[in-house]
Design an enzyme around this catalytic site. Structure first.
Site, short mmCIF file in Angstrom:
data_model
loop_
_atom_site.label_atom_id
_atom_site.label_comp_id
_atom_site.label_asym_id
_atom_site.label_seq_id
_atom_site.Cartn_x
_atom_site.Cartn_y
_atom_site.Cartn_z
CB ALA A 11 -3.02 -2.97 -3.59
CB SER A 12 -6.78 -0.69 -0.43
OG SER A 12 -7.93 -1.03 -1.47
CB THR A 13 -2.88 -0.20 2.37
OG1 THR A 13 -3.03 -1.81 2.50
CG2 THR A 13 -4.47 0.14 2.92
CD GLN A 16 -4.52 -4.35 0.56
OE1 GLN A 16 -4.69 -3.18 -0.44
NE2 GLN A 16 -5.57 -4.65 1.41
#
Length: 210
Positions: A11-13, A16
């Site tokens: 996931a990007s961050t 998330q």
């Protein structure tokens, strides 16, 4: 000997859930009688090549092992040059990339004769390249829309705060879009997590209101 399966969850961050798709990957592995996956989880942008957990997989994997992912965009939202570097690393190791959203890759799970294997690998490689290109375009389109939305929100006076506060918020948003984690932004900007969350909310709102 059965292939080792590496389950890659990204996931990007930090806010998330990178493990959201774990259940679907476990189900796929069970249905295809694969080994229980060895899990590698990270919160990094798919638009950056430097992803420690992904490269730990590439270092540990042997020829014929499986890299199991939910979608191709979990593996790459890279620009062309970086995607070619990653594809080369995967190809040189002889790793089979199997993505739930890429049916042609499912056929790579079963072993077969050399000719069939090479044909399936060629077809799957072409499809991987296509989906990686689509994922990159989607990433660039979303960044452009977000930038336009933020500019519109600024013009309409929807941004709260003034001067340095706006500059700091814009910098936080830029770091978020670049795939930096909350922890990384805290250290780089000297701001609190609520401040980062507020900037993320502003960016999301700007995108929805465009």
């Amino acid at each position: 000997m059965a292939a080792v399966v590496f389950g890659y969850l990204r996931a990007s961050t930090d806010d998330q859930d990178a493990e959201r798709a774990k259940g679907d990957l476990v189900k796929f592995a069970n249905e295809h009688e694969l080994r229980s996956p060895i899990w590698h989880v990270e919160n990094e942008s798919g638009a950056k090549l430097e992803r420690p957990e992904l490269f730990r997989i590439l270092e540990a994997a042997q020829k014929g092992d499986i890299l199991l992912i939910e979608q191709v965009d979990r593996l790459s939202r890279l620009n062309t040059d970086d995607w070619l570097k990653l594809r080369k690393a995967i190809s040189e190791k002889g790793i089979r990339v199997v993505a739930l959203d890429l049916p042609t890759s499912h056929m790579l799970v079963a072993s077969g004769d050399e000719f069939t294997g090479r044909m399936l690998d060629a077809i799957n490689s072409m499809m991987l390249d296509m989906l990686a290109a689509i994922a990159r375009k989607d990433y660039e389109d979303r960044r452009r829309r977000q930038k336009q939305g933020i500019a519109k929100a600024q013009a309409e006076g929807k941004y709260k705060g003034r001067g340095a506060d706006l500059d700091k918020q814009a910098a936080i948003i830029a770091l978020l879009k670049a795939g930096r984690s909350y922890s990384q932004i805290e250290k780089a900007m000297g701001v609190s997590r609520p401040t980062i969350a507020k900037a993320a909310k502003v960016a999301k709102s700007a995108e929805l209101n465009q």
